[in-house]
Design an enzyme around this catalytic site. Structure first.
Site, mmCIF file in Angstrom:
data_model
loop_
_atom_site.group_PDB
_atom_site.id
_atom_site.type_symbol
_atom_site.label_atom_id
_atom_site.label_comp_id
_atom_site.label_asym_id
_atom_site.label_seq_id
_atom_site.Cartn_x
_atom_site.Cartn_y
_atom_site.Cartn_z
ATOM 1 N N GLU A 116 -4.273 9.947 -15.950
ATOM 2 C CA GLU A 116 -3.466 9.878 -14.721
ATOM 3 C C GLU A 116 -2.068 9.333 -15.020
ATOM 4 O O GLU A 116 -1.418 8.753 -14.149
ATOM 5 C CB GLU A 116 -4.157 8.988 -13.669
ATOM 6 C CG GLU A 116 -5.557 9.412 -13.270
ATOM 7 C CD GLU A 116 -5.617 10.654 -12.367
ATOM 8 O OE1 GLU A 116 -4.559 11.267 -12.110
ATOM 9 O OE2 GLU A 116 -6.743 11.006 -11.966
ATOM 10 N N HIS A 141 -5.907 2.197 -10.495
ATOM 11 C CA HIS A 141 -6.703 3.231 -9.825
ATOM 12 C C HIS A 141 -8.159 2.999 -10.179
ATOM 13 O O HIS A 141 -8.503 2.883 -11.369
ATOM 14 C CB HIS A 141 -6.283 4.636 -10.275
ATOM 15 C CG HIS A 141 -7.374 5.646 -10.046
ATOM 16 N ND1 HIS A 141 -7.804 5.985 -8.785
ATOM 17 C CD2 HIS A 141 -8.155 6.346 -10.907
ATOM 18 C CE1 HIS A 141 -8.791 6.854 -8.874
ATOM 19 N NE2 HIS A 141 -9.028 7.090 -10.152
ATOM 20 N N HIS A 143 -12.546 3.691 -8.644
ATOM 21 C CA HIS A 143 -13.436 4.421 -7.754
ATOM 22 C C HIS A 143 -14.170 3.403 -6.874
ATOM 23 O O HIS A 143 -15.353 3.134 -7.089
ATOM 24 C CB HIS A 143 -14.419 5.257 -8.568
ATOM 25 C CG HIS A 143 -13.740 6.268 -9.456
ATOM 26 N ND1 HIS A 143 -14.413 7.032 -10.380
ATOM 27 C CD2 HIS A 143 -12.431 6.656 -9.536
ATOM 28 C CE1 HIS A 143 -13.556 7.847 -11.002
ATOM 29 N NE2 HIS A 143 -12.343 7.620 -10.512
ATOM 30 N N GLU A 171 -7.899 -10.481 8.813
ATOM 31 C CA GLU A 171 -6.799 -10.664 7.859
ATOM 32 C C GLU A 171 -6.266 -9.368 7.262
ATOM 33 O O GLU A 171 -5.301 -9.385 6.507
ATOM 34 C CB GLU A 171 -7.214 -11.665 6.776
ATOM 35 C CG GLU A 171 -7.416 -13.025 7.417
ATOM 36 C CD GLU A 171 -7.615 -14.182 6.465
ATOM 37 O OE1 GLU A 171 -7.626 -13.963 5.252
ATOM 38 O OE2 GLU A 171 -7.767 -15.305 6.972
ATOM 39 N N HIS A 212 -12.650 10.442 -4.222
ATOM 40 C CA HIS A 212 -12.297 10.033 -5.586
ATOM 41 C C HIS A 212 -12.119 8.514 -5.691
ATOM 42 O O HIS A 212 -12.949 7.856 -6.321
ATOM 43 C CB HIS A 212 -11.022 10.787 -6.018
ATOM 44 C CG HIS A 212 -10.651 10.563 -7.438
ATOM 45 N ND1 HIS A 212 -9.815 11.400 -8.137
ATOM 46 C CD2 HIS A 212 -10.982 9.568 -8.309
ATOM 47 C CE1 HIS A 212 -9.670 10.950 -9.374
ATOM 48 N NE2 HIS A 212 -10.364 9.835 -9.496
HETATM 49 O O1 2HA Z 1 -9.558 7.683 -15.867
HETATM 50 O O2 2HA Z 1 -10.557 7.722 -12.934
HETATM 51 O O3 2HA Z 1 -8.928 9.656 -12.123
HETATM 52 C C1 2HA Z 1 -10.543 8.355 -15.176
HETATM 53 C C2 2HA Z 1 -10.168 8.510 -13.766
HETATM 54 C C3 2HA Z 1 -9.303 9.646 -13.448
HETATM 55 ZN ZN ZN Z 2 -10.439 8.384 -10.961
#
Ligand code: 2HA
Ligand code: ZN
Length: 281
Positions: A116, A141, A143, A171, A212
């Site tokens: 990413e 980022h 999940h 909050e 995602h």
């Molecule tokens: O790096 O989460 O979106 C793996 C991920 C890609």
């Molecule tokens: Zn991801």
């Protein structure tokens, strides 16, 4: 005062990655992160490559000309970065025009930056335009399961999900008054995902990728992780309340306005003023 050495930054970053894994947000090779670092900090650091070759980025980000970022490696296991930091992450430096980068540390023995990378770099450029420009500025980022579950259960938009999360915990509006942006679904690692992320990060620090995960921006990685903890908790509260047949009570515009005043924040007026259909009390 926090240790400002490069080694200390790597250690804090690896700890954050481990925390994200412990939270269940980074299964397998999921998740990626980037932290802005002053290239001068790498002077004398073991393993620095002085003469690395430039790589065409495939995009141009003049706002980031000459900047460097500590970034997780493609496929890195957040669980393991602490054990092998020079394998799990690396440092990329951009050229003065922001169109090429080179690896000056890490990604050993033959790794590469996160899949990413485009969303991360374009996201940092967006945050620079929004005023976040210092060393330590970070994007993460992951999940985050409750947030992803919410996108499957409600197919929400920016206004309705922000109103929902604000209305469930006193909050939330204080901690993310600008709201959470919901991007359209895009292919992981794609230029479209990067463009959608940039649109969100120009105005907000949180962007939800449906089906995602989530991206958070902070002036430090700890701050970005804290933001994810906050929204992820609120999403979990919704799921628990829904499992118990609710939520049947929520904070309304009056209470949200009082909280914002108490904490001295200015919530996105469009979100605060919009009744969220089907989600409002
Ligand atoms: O790096 O989460 O979106 C793996 C991920 C890609
Ligand atoms: Zn991801």
């Amino acid at each position: 005062m926090a240790d400002s050495s490069f080694d200390a930054l790597v250690e804090r970053t690896a700890r954050c990655a481990r925390d994200m894994w412990l939270n269940g947000w980074a299964e397998g090779g999921a998740g990626n992160l980037s932290v802005r670092v002053d290239p001068a900090r790498l002077g004398g650091v073991e393993g620095v490559r002085e003469e690395a070759a430039w790589i065409e980025a495939g995009f141009e980000l003049p706002e980031l000309g000459g900047a460097a970022f500590l970034m997780s490696a493609r496929g890195s296991l957040f669980r393991c970065i602490q054990d092998r930091p020079r394998e799990g992450c690396g440092v990329i430096e951009l050229d003065p025009g922001g169109g090429r980068y080179r690896v000056i540390w890490g990604f050993e023995p033959a790794g590469s930056p996160s899949s990413e990378i485009q969303s991360h770099l374009a996201g940092h450029a967006a945050r620079v335009r929004a005023g976040d420009r210092g060393e330590g500025c970070a994007l993460a980022h992951v999940h985050a399961s409750n947030l992803v579950a919410l996108t499957c259960a409600l197919s929400p938009d920016t206004i309705s999900i922000t109103r929902l999360l604000w209305s469930l915990h006193s909050e939330c509006i204080a901690l993310f008054p600008e709201g959470i942006e919901v991007a359209g679904w895009c292919l992981p690692g794609s230029p479209a995902l990067s463009r959608a992320t940039v649109r969100g990060l120009e105005k907000r620090r949180l962007v939800l990728w449906p089906f995602h995960g989530v991206v958070a921006a902070g002036r430090s990685l700890d701050e970005a992780v804290g933001l994810i903890e906050t929204v992820e908790k609120a999403a979990g509260i919704y799921l628990k309340a829904a499992a118990a047949g609710g939520p049947s009570a929520r904070l309304g515009e009056k209470e949200l306005t009082e909280i914002a005043e108490r904490f001295g924040v200015t919530p996105d007026p469009e979100i605060l003023g919009s009744p969220a259909p089907g989600l409002e009390q």
